[in-house]
Scaffold this motif. Structure first.
Motif, PDB file in Angstrom:
ATOM      1  N   TRP A 269       0.814  -1.273   0.124  1.00 36.29           N
ATOM      2  CA  TRP A 269      -0.004  -0.199   0.060  1.00 36.29           C
ATOM      3  C   TRP A 269       0.786   1.211   0.073  1.00 36.29           C
ATOM      4  CZ3 TRP A 269      -4.403   1.088  -1.792  1.00 36.29           C
ATOM      5  CH2 TRP A 269      -5.559  -0.138  -1.632  1.00 36.29           C
ATOM      6  N   ARG A 270       2.011   1.286   0.922  1.00 38.12           N
ATOM      7  CA  ARG A 270       2.700   2.417   0.869  1.00 38.12           C
ATOM      8  C   ARG A 270       3.391   2.757  -0.455  1.00 38.12           C
ATOM      9  NH1 ARG A 270       3.204   0.959   6.225  1.00 38.12           N
ATOM     10  NH2 ARG A 270       4.960  -0.617   5.872  1.00 38.12           N
ATOM     11  N   ALA A 271       3.981   1.714  -1.024  1.00 38.48           N
ATOM     12  CA  ALA A 271       4.523   1.789  -2.340  1.00 38.48           C
ATOM     13  C   ALA A 271       3.575   2.059  -3.398  1.00 38.48           C
ATOM     14  CB  ALA A 271       5.182   0.235  -2.847  1.00 38.48           C
ATOM     15  N   VAL A 272       2.582   1.711  -3.500  1.00 39.32           N
ATOM     16  CA  VAL A 272       1.583   2.336  -4.271  1.00 39.32           C
ATOM     17  C   VAL A 272       1.131   3.707  -4.442  1.00 39.32           C
ATOM     18  CG1 VAL A 272      -1.106   2.012  -5.274  1.00 39.32           C
ATOM     19  CG2 VAL A 272       0.445   0.064  -4.968  1.00 39.32           C
ATOM     20  N   ARG A 273       1.024   4.176  -3.012  1.00 37.38           N
ATOM     21  CA  ARG A 273       0.580   5.611  -2.617  1.00 37.38           C
ATOM     22  C   ARG A 273       1.786   6.420  -3.166  1.00 37.38           C
ATOM     23  NH1 ARG A 273      -3.386   7.458  -0.561  1.00 37.38           N
ATOM     24  NH2 ARG A 273      -4.077   5.558   0.440  1.00 37.38           N
ATOM     25  N   THR A 274       3.022   5.999  -2.730  1.00 37.65           N
ATOM     26  CA  THR A 274       4.088   6.556  -2.916  1.00 37.65           C
ATOM     27  C   THR A 274       4.318   6.884  -4.567  1.00 37.65           C
ATOM     28  OG1 THR A 274       5.111   5.868  -0.958  1.00 37.65           O
ATOM     29  CG2 THR A 274       6.749   6.794  -2.735  1.00 37.65           C
ATOM     30  N   ALA A 275       4.083   5.799  -5.368  1.00 39.27           N
ATOM     31  CA  ALA A 275       4.363   5.694  -6.781  1.00 39.27           C
ATOM     32  C   ALA A 275       3.212   6.804  -7.337  1.00 39.27           C
ATOM     33  CB  ALA A 275       4.178   4.378  -7.314  1.00 39.27           C
ATOM     34  N   ALA A 276       2.329   6.872  -6.803  1.00 35.52           N
ATOM     35  CA  ALA A 276       1.102   7.405  -7.641  1.00 35.52           C
ATOM     36  C   ALA A 276       1.090   8.895  -7.202  1.00 35.52           C
ATOM     37  CB  ALA A 276      -0.154   7.085  -7.194  1.00 35.52           C
TER      38      ALA A 276
ATOM     39  N   ALA B 171      -5.151  -0.767 -21.037  1.00 33.81           N
ATOM     40  CA  ALA B 171      -6.719  -0.143 -21.316  1.00 33.81           C
ATOM     41  C   ALA B 171      -7.814  -1.465 -21.523  1.00 33.81           C
ATOM     42  CB  ALA B 171      -6.574   0.854 -22.508  1.00 33.81           C
ATOM     43  N   ASN B 172      -7.318  -2.588 -22.074  1.00 32.89           N
ATOM     44  CA  ASN B 172      -8.232  -3.615 -22.443  1.00 32.89           C
ATOM     45  C   ASN B 172      -8.181  -4.608 -21.302  1.00 32.89           C
ATOM     46  OD1 ASN B 172      -8.808  -2.583 -24.979  1.00 32.89           O
ATOM     47  ND2 ASN B 172      -6.390  -3.415 -25.697  1.00 32.89           N
ATOM     48  N   GLY B 173      -7.437  -4.254 -19.919  1.00 36.02           N
ATOM     49  CA  GLY B 173      -7.666  -5.542 -19.251  1.00 36.02           C
ATOM     50  C   GLY B 173      -6.448  -6.369 -19.270  1.00 36.02           C
ATOM     51  N   THR B 174      -5.603  -6.501 -20.076  1.00 36.56           N
ATOM     52  CA  THR B 174      -4.685  -7.298 -19.997  1.00 36.56           C
ATOM     53  C   THR B 174      -3.520  -6.941 -19.124  1.00 36.56           C
ATOM     54  OG1 THR B 174      -4.685  -7.848 -22.497  1.00 36.56           O
ATOM     55  CG2 THR B 174      -2.788  -8.469 -21.645  1.00 36.56           C
ATOM     56  N   VAL B 175      -2.903  -7.881 -18.367  1.00 39.64           N
ATOM     57  CA  VAL B 175      -1.922  -7.794 -17.232  1.00 39.64           C
ATOM     58  C   VAL B 175      -0.558  -7.436 -18.122  1.00 39.64           C
ATOM     59  CG1 VAL B 175      -0.669  -8.867 -15.437  1.00 39.64           C
ATOM     60  CG2 VAL B 175      -3.157  -9.427 -15.698  1.00 39.64           C
ATOM     61  N   GLU B 176       0.021  -6.168 -17.821  1.00 36.74           N
ATOM     62  CA  GLU B 176       1.208  -5.923 -18.501  1.00 36.74           C
ATOM     63  C   GLU B 176       2.251  -5.935 -17.442  1.00 36.74           C
ATOM     64  OE1 GLU B 176       0.656  -1.764 -19.992  1.00 36.74           O
ATOM     65  OE2 GLU B 176       0.326  -2.894 -21.846  1.00 36.74           O
ATOM     66  N   LYS B 177       1.884  -5.937 -16.227  1.00 36.98           N
ATOM     67  CA  LYS B 177       3.041  -6.050 -15.295  1.00 36.98           C
ATOM     68  C   LYS B 177       2.535  -6.773 -14.076  1.00 36.98           C
ATOM     69  CE  LYS B 177       7.369  -4.678 -13.380  1.00 36.98           C
ATOM     70  NZ  LYS B 177       8.459  -4.957 -14.062  1.00 36.98           N
ATOM     71  N   ARG B 178       3.388  -7.561 -13.261  1.00 41.05           N
ATOM     72  CA  ARG B 178       2.766  -8.273 -12.171  1.00 41.05           C
ATOM     73  C   ARG B 178       3.947  -8.284 -10.949  1.00 41.05           C
ATOM     74  NH1 ARG B 178       1.875 -14.711 -11.987  1.00 41.05           N
ATOM     75  NH2 ARG B 178       4.020 -14.671 -12.127  1.00 41.05           N
ATOM     76  N   TRP B 179       3.537  -8.049  -9.846  1.00 38.94           N
ATOM     77  CA  TRP B 179       4.642  -8.145  -8.699  1.00 38.94           C
ATOM     78  C   TRP B 179       3.729  -9.302  -7.795  1.00 38.94           C
ATOM     79  CZ3 TRP B 179       3.264  -3.521 -11.012  1.00 38.94           C
ATOM     80  CH2 TRP B 179       4.142  -2.709 -11.450  1.00 38.94           C
ATOM     81  N   ILE B 180       4.791  -9.940  -7.301  1.00 41.62           N
ATOM     82  CA  ILE B 180       4.279 -10.671  -6.169  1.00 41.62           C
ATOM     83  C   ILE B 180       5.327 -10.744  -4.997  1.00 41.62           C
ATOM     84  CG2 ILE B 180       4.050 -13.456  -5.436  1.00 41.62           C
ATOM     85  CD1 ILE B 180       3.735 -14.067  -8.496  1.00 41.62           C
ATOM     86  N   GLY B 181       4.529 -10.305  -3.975  1.00 36.35           N
ATOM     87  CA  GLY B 181       5.160 -10.027  -2.663  1.00 36.35           C
ATOM     88  C   GLY B 181       5.690  -8.673  -2.687  1.00 36.35           C
ATOM     89  N   PHE B 182       6.505  -8.156  -1.916  1.00 37.67           N
ATOM     90  CA  PHE B 182       7.171  -6.602  -1.776  1.00 37.67           C
ATOM     91  C   PHE B 182       8.307  -6.728  -2.057  1.00 37.67           C
ATOM     92  CE2 PHE B 182       9.023  -3.284   0.702  1.00 37.67           C
ATOM     93  CZ  PHE B 182       8.491  -2.207  -0.024  1.00 37.67           C
ATOM     94  N   SER B 183       8.764  -5.632  -2.780  1.00 32.34           N
ATOM     95  CA  SER B 183      10.546  -5.331  -2.961  1.00 32.34           C
ATOM     96  C   SER B 183      10.697  -3.844  -2.502  1.00 32.34           C
ATOM     97  CB  SER B 183      10.992  -5.764  -4.163  1.00 32.34           C
ATOM     98  OG  SER B 183      10.537  -4.979  -5.264  1.00 32.34           O
ATOM     99  N   ALA B 184      11.964  -3.697  -2.147  1.00 34.26           N
ATOM    100  CA  ALA B 184      12.231  -2.274  -1.855  1.00 34.26           C
ATOM    101  C   ALA B 184      12.022  -1.361  -2.965  1.00 34.26           C
ATOM    102  CB  ALA B 184      13.675  -2.014  -1.430  1.00 34.26           C
ATOM    103  N   GLY B 185      12.193  -1.736  -4.464  1.00 36.69           N
ATOM    104  CA  GLY B 185      12.275  -1.077  -5.552  1.00 36.69           C
ATOM    105  C   GLY B 185      10.742  -0.871  -6.206  1.00 36.69           C
ATOM    106  N   MET B 186       9.619  -1.640  -5.568  1.00 39.16           N
ATOM    107  CA  MET B 186       8.357  -1.796  -6.078  1.00 39.16           C
ATOM    108  C   MET B 186       7.840  -0.004  -6.459  1.00 39.16           C
ATOM    109  SD  MET B 186       5.073  -3.163  -4.503  1.00 39.16           S
ATOM    110  CE  MET B 186       5.130  -4.991  -5.265  1.00 39.16           C
ATOM    111  N   SER B 187       8.010   0.682  -5.439  1.00 41.31           N
ATOM    112  CA  SER B 187       7.508   2.056  -5.637  1.00 41.31           C
ATOM    113  C   SER B 187       8.062   2.626  -6.936  1.00 41.31           C
ATOM    114  CB  SER B 187       7.583   2.819  -4.500  1.00 41.31           C
ATOM    115  OG  SER B 187       7.250   4.264  -4.816  1.00 41.31           O
ATOM    116  N   ARG B 188       9.591   2.408  -6.981  1.00 41.65           N
ATOM    117  CA  ARG B 188      10.104   3.304  -8.179  1.00 41.65           C
ATOM    118  C   ARG B 188       9.688   2.651  -9.534  1.00 41.65           C
ATOM    119  NH1 ARG B 188      14.697   2.422  -6.158  1.00 41.65           N
ATOM    120  NH2 ARG B 188      15.290   0.305  -7.371  1.00 41.65           N
TER     121      ARG B 188
END
Length: 196
Positions: A74-81, A159-176
């Protein structure tokens, strides 16, 4: 000759059986709409697809009640956006309202032992609040439709609902990484200067 026919039948049977099981949500797949309803919305209505959204970037967050790393995601998503204009990112928060507990009586599905925390800063006092749509996975149906064995899972959809990127778990670089993905997919948007 009989051996060849036997092996061909065995391979065909294995392929058929694997095609009937749950699908993995992988990069390049289009998981939603699903073949059957897999979510409940806040009103209790069942849905097989994610509700429509106006935001340019759509992220799906599969959040589990037993998941300590979910707060970090959640923190990574908020920081990224945060650097981008409000309304750029829509997060579909998919909660799982059952978890498996192991006891002397065996394995069983129960309500979460602890409630899922709300995302940080998710309130009217936060001007940078993400647009969040909360859905609840229908436990048995979701697991029959999709194979999700680890969590948390964060999906970036096109835009079509296709998965372009997937993260499993958390990593320090996720936000970036997520911030770079948002920037790459929003060429007309420029991040806000810090402090605005």
């Amino acid at each position: 000759m009989r051996k060849g026919a036997f092996f061909a039948a065995l391979i065909a049977g294995l392929l058929l059986a694997s095609g009937c099981g749950p699908k993995s949500i992988t990069v390049g797949s289009r998981p939603f709409p699903a073949a059957r309803p897999v979510f409940h919305d806040a009103s209790g209505r069942t849905l097989e697809a994610l509700p429509a959204a106006e935001e340019t970037i759509r992220v799906v967050f599969l959040e589990f009640p037993w998941c300590p790393a979910c707060a970090d995601v959640w923190r990574a998503v908020r920081t990224a956006a945060k650097p981008f204009p409000q309304g750029t990112v829509r997060v579909y928060r998919v909660l799982f309202d059952r978890e498996t507990i192991l006891s002397s009586a065996g394995r069983r599905e129960v309500s979460p032992l602890r409630p899922a925390p709300l995302p940080e800063g998710d309130g009217p006092e936060d001007p940078d609040v993400l647009k969040i749509t909360t859905l609840t996975a229908i436990p048995d149906v979701f697991h029959k439709e999709f194979r999700v064995s680890q969590g948390p899972v964060l999906l970036l959809l096109d835009a079509n609902g296709t998965v372009e990127k997937r993260w499993i778990g958390f990593s320090a670089g996720m936000s970036r990484e997520l911030s770079a993905e948002i920037r790459n997919r929003s060429p007309v948007l420029s991040p806000r200067p810090p402090g605005m």
